[in-house]
Design an enzyme around this catalytic site. Structure first.
Site, PDB file in Angstrom:
ATOM      1  CB  ILE A  25      -0.947  -0.034   1.224  1.00 18.86           C
ATOM      2  CG1 ILE A  25      -2.010  -1.127   1.027  1.00 18.86           C
ATOM      3  CG2 ILE A  25      -1.598   1.330   1.467  1.00 18.86           C
ATOM      4  CD1 ILE A  25      -2.884  -1.396   2.247  1.00 18.86           C
ATOM      5  CG  ASP A  71      13.264  -1.099  12.781  1.00 16.68           C
ATOM      6  OD1 ASP A  71      12.016  -1.034  12.802  1.00 16.68           O
ATOM      7  OD2 ASP A  71      13.902  -2.028  13.305  1.00 16.68           O
ATOM      8  CB  VAL A  72       8.490   2.334  11.715  1.00 19.79           C
ATOM      9  CG1 VAL A  72       8.630   2.888  10.306  1.00 19.79           C
ATOM     10  CG2 VAL A  72       7.857   0.953  11.709  1.00 19.79           C
ATOM     11  CG  ASN A  98       1.455   2.007   4.627  1.00 21.81           C
ATOM     12  OD1 ASN A  98       0.363   1.473   4.459  1.00 21.81           O
ATOM     13  ND2 ASN A  98       2.588   1.495   4.152  1.00 21.81           N
ATOM     14  CE1 TYR A 163      -2.554  -5.664  11.102  1.00 23.74           C
ATOM     15  CE2 TYR A 163      -4.888  -6.174  10.913  1.00 23.74           C
ATOM     16  CZ  TYR A 163      -3.759  -5.539  10.431  1.00 23.74           C
ATOM     17  OH  TYR A 163      -3.836  -4.766   9.285  1.00 23.74           O
ATOM     18  CE  LYS A 167      -3.096  -1.987  11.184  1.00 21.44           C
ATOM     19  NZ  LYS A 167      -2.327  -0.934  10.503  1.00 21.44           N
ATOM     20  CB  ILE A 196      -5.013  -3.921  -0.261  1.00 23.03           C
ATOM     21  CG1 ILE A 196      -6.083  -2.982   0.337  1.00 23.03           C
ATOM     22  CG2 ILE A 196      -4.268  -3.245  -1.419  1.00 23.03           C
ATOM     23  CD1 ILE A 196      -7.186  -2.548  -0.583  1.00 23.03           C
ATOM     24  CB  THR A 198       0.135  -5.852  -0.041  1.00 21.76           C
ATOM     25  OG1 THR A 198      -0.231  -6.624   1.116  1.00 21.76           O
ATOM     26  CG2 THR A 198      -0.849  -4.713  -0.231  1.00 21.76           C
ATOM     27  CG  LEU A 200       0.813  -8.073   5.479  1.00 18.68           C
ATOM     28  CD1 LEU A 200       1.843  -8.720   6.402  1.00 18.68           C
ATOM     29  CD2 LEU A 200       0.259  -6.805   6.165  1.00 18.68           C
TER      30      LEU A 200
HETATM   31  N1  LIG Z   1      -2.963  -5.487   2.630  1.00 15.33           N
HETATM   32  C1  LIG Z   1      -4.126  -5.442   3.236  1.00 15.33           C
HETATM   33  O1  LIG Z   1      -5.092  -6.093   2.802  1.00 15.33           O
HETATM   34  C2  LIG Z   1      -4.300  -4.591   4.471  1.00 15.33           C
HETATM   35  C3  LIG Z   1      -5.563  -4.619   5.082  1.00 15.33           C
HETATM   36  C4  LIG Z   1      -5.765  -3.812   6.201  1.00 15.33           C
HETATM   37  C5  LIG Z   1      -4.748  -3.010   6.680  1.00 15.33           C
HETATM   38  N2  LIG Z   1      -3.521  -3.023   6.069  1.00 15.33           N
HETATM   39  C6  LIG Z   1      -2.486  -2.161   6.641  1.00 15.33           C
HETATM   40  O2  LIG Z   1      -1.847  -1.430   5.628  1.00 15.33           O
HETATM   41  C7  LIG Z   1      -0.475  -1.205   5.973  1.00 15.33           C
HETATM   42  C8  LIG Z   1       0.417  -1.689   4.836  1.00 15.33           C
HETATM   43  O3  LIG Z   1       0.142  -3.062   4.611  1.00 15.33           O
HETATM   44  P1  LIG Z   1       0.714  -3.839   3.341  1.00 15.33           P
HETATM   45  O4  LIG Z   1      -0.211  -4.968   3.114  1.00 15.33           O
HETATM   46  O5  LIG Z   1       1.016  -2.897   2.241  1.00 15.33           O
HETATM   47  O6  LIG Z   1       2.079  -4.398   3.960  1.00 15.33           O
HETATM   48  P2  LIG Z   1       3.431  -4.922   3.217  1.00 15.33           P
HETATM   49  O7  LIG Z   1       4.100  -5.829   4.203  1.00 15.33           O
HETATM   50  O8  LIG Z   1       3.088  -5.469   1.896  1.00 15.33           O
HETATM   51  O9  LIG Z   1       4.301  -3.600   3.092  1.00 15.33           O
HETATM   52  C9  LIG Z   1       4.736  -2.987   4.272  1.00 15.33           C
HETATM   53  C10 LIG Z   1       5.795  -1.945   4.034  1.00 15.33           C
HETATM   54  O10 LIG Z   1       6.286  -1.540   5.333  1.00 15.33           O
HETATM   55  C11 LIG Z   1       7.702  -1.733   5.379  1.00 15.33           C
HETATM   56  N3  LIG Z   1       8.088  -2.109   6.740  1.00 15.33           N
HETATM   57  C12 LIG Z   1       7.810  -3.279   7.377  1.00 15.33           C
HETATM   58  N4  LIG Z   1       8.375  -3.261   8.607  1.00 15.33           N
HETATM   59  C13 LIG Z   1       9.011  -2.076   8.734  1.00 15.33           C
HETATM   60  C14 LIG Z   1       9.778  -1.481   9.761  1.00 15.33           C
HETATM   61  N5  LIG Z   1      10.005  -2.083  10.935  1.00 15.33           N
HETATM   62  N6  LIG Z   1      10.303  -0.254   9.554  1.00 15.33           N
HETATM   63  C15 LIG Z   1      10.092   0.382   8.373  1.00 15.33           C
HETATM   64  N7  LIG Z   1       9.364  -0.126   7.363  1.00 15.33           N
HETATM   65  C16 LIG Z   1       8.830  -1.347   7.540  1.00 15.33           C
HETATM   66  C17 LIG Z   1       7.988  -2.821   4.361  1.00 15.33           C
HETATM   67  O11 LIG Z   1       9.332  -2.764   3.904  1.00 15.33           O
HETATM   68  C18 LIG Z   1       7.006  -2.445   3.253  1.00 15.33           C
HETATM   69  O12 LIG Z   1       7.527  -1.387   2.497  1.00 15.33           O
HETATM   70  C19 LIG Z   1      -0.247  -1.930   7.301  1.00 15.33           C
HETATM   71  O13 LIG Z   1      -0.375  -1.006   8.358  1.00 15.33           O
HETATM   72  C20 LIG Z   1      -1.374  -2.951   7.327  1.00 15.33           C
HETATM   73  O14 LIG Z   1      -1.734  -3.305   8.641  1.00 15.33           O
HETATM   74  C21 LIG Z   1      -3.273  -3.809   4.986  1.00 15.33           C
END
Ligand SMILES: NC(=O)c1ccc[n+]([C@@H]2O[C@H](COP(=O)([O-])OP(=O)(O)OC[C@H]3O[C@@H](n4cnc5c(N)ncnc54)[C@H](O)[C@@H]3O)[C@@H](O)[C@H]2O)c1
Length: 276
Positions: A25, A71-72, A98, A163, A167, A196, A198, A200
């Site tokens: 995302i 690293d967040v 994010n 989780y 949230k 979405i 991704t 993840l």
């Molecule tokens: N994909 C979904 O369906 C979905 C649904 C609901 C909520 N979300 C939320 O959306 C956000 C993004 O999800 P996504 O699916 O794109 O995840 P993803 O794992 O595909 O991407 C996550 C990104 O965060 C970075 N990241 C991970 N750990 C990190 C750290 N410690 N420090 C810095 N960067 C870090 C990764 O390198 C990557 O760029 C998250 O907060 C997730 O909870 C996603």
């Protein structure tokens, strides 16, 4: 740049910071903002993916982006990331919190207190810290914060107690912050994705006992029978940042209607037919 062209750019010369922007995302958000003329700083842990996206997106323009390794989960990294953004672009108009993680399926018997503390630190405390250290800059531009929440903060989700807790806390944090920051002209909203596609989502499916069934279930949860895309996620963030200037404290469901209608929810083993 041609004046007619800049008129069509929805975030021209505005500065955004996207956490976790190298994949998923966050990546979609970086791409959509740069396509709309923004200057975007984005951070992630992995340098290789970050640098690759930076160079690809900068060739596309018309805005620009800048990768910062961070690293967040580390407060010093968060402070350094915000300072690097200001050093590079001189201001901050939009923070998109994010970066977050969804652990594989787990039940409360197997979740330790430290597991919960650790996920709160990862998913919630990092948003708090980024917001706290960004606000002095956002107040100057009367900017906005977008916190990536989740549909499951509202619906609950099986085998995902930590989780869902993180949230839900992000939702509550965002509403409280929206109230306090209104006097500074800073808006705070959340986006709640459903499913979405991704990296993840892909990795969670691969770790499940039946990856194919999990992907099918994720896809069929939406009324339109498909996953959302990272680009569609970026579009919602851009809308909240650029056009939705009369919103604050709202939650945008980015869910393809996944929350609508009744579904098969009973987990009772034995059931009686109501017509018996
Ligand atoms: N994909 C979904 O369906 C979905 C649904 C609901 C909520 N979300 C939320 O959306 C956000 C993004 O999800 P996504 O699916 O794109 O995840 P993803 O794992 O595909 O991407 C996550 C990104 O965060 C970075 N990241 C991970 N750990 C990190 C750290 N410690 N420090 C810095 N960067 C870090 C990764 O390198 C990557 O760029 C998250 O907060 C997730 O909870 C996603």
């Amino acid at each position: 740049m041609d004046v007619n062209l800049t008129c069509n750019l929805r975030y021209h010369n505005k500065v955004a910071l996207v956490t976790g922007g190298s994949k998923g995302i966050g990546e979609g958000t970086v791409r959509v903002f740069v396509r709309n003329g923004a200057k975007v700083a984005f951070c992630a842990r992995g340098e290789e993916a970050g640098k690759k996206l930076e160079s690809e997106v900068n060739q596309l323009g018309p805005g620009e982006c800048f990768f910062i390794k961070c690293d967040v989960q580390k407060e010093d990294d968060i402070k350094r990331t915000i300072q690097s953004t200001i050093d590079k672009f001189g201001q901050l108009d939009c923070l998109i919190n994010n970066a977050g993680w969804h652990p594989p399926e787990q039940v409360i018997d197997d979740i330790s207190v430290d597991d919960l503390k650790s996920l709160l630190n990862f998913n919630l405390i990092n948003y708090f810290a980024f917001a706290k250290y960004s606000l002095p800059h956002l107040r100057k531009t009367k900017g906005n914060i977008i916190n990536m929440s989740s549909l499951v903060a509202k619906l609950g989700q099986s085998h995902a107690i930590p989780y869902v807790c993180t949230k839900g806390a992000i939702d509550a944090f965002s509403r409280a912050l929206a109230i306090d920051e209104a006097k500074h002209g800073v808006r705070v909203n959340t986006v709640s994705p459903g499913n979405i596609w991704t990296p993840l989502w892909d990795s969670l499916a691969r770790q499940s006992s039946n990856p194919e069934a999990m992907v099918e279930g994720g896809r069929d949860a939406q009324l339109n029978g498909r996953f959302g895309s990272i680009e569609e996620s970026g579009q919602v963030c851009l809308f909240l940042a650029a056009e939705a200037t009369f919103t604050t404290g709202i939650d945008f469901l980015l869910s393809g209607g996944a929350e609508l209608n009744y579904g098969r929810k009973s987990q009772m083993v034995e059931r009686t037919n109501i017509y018996d």
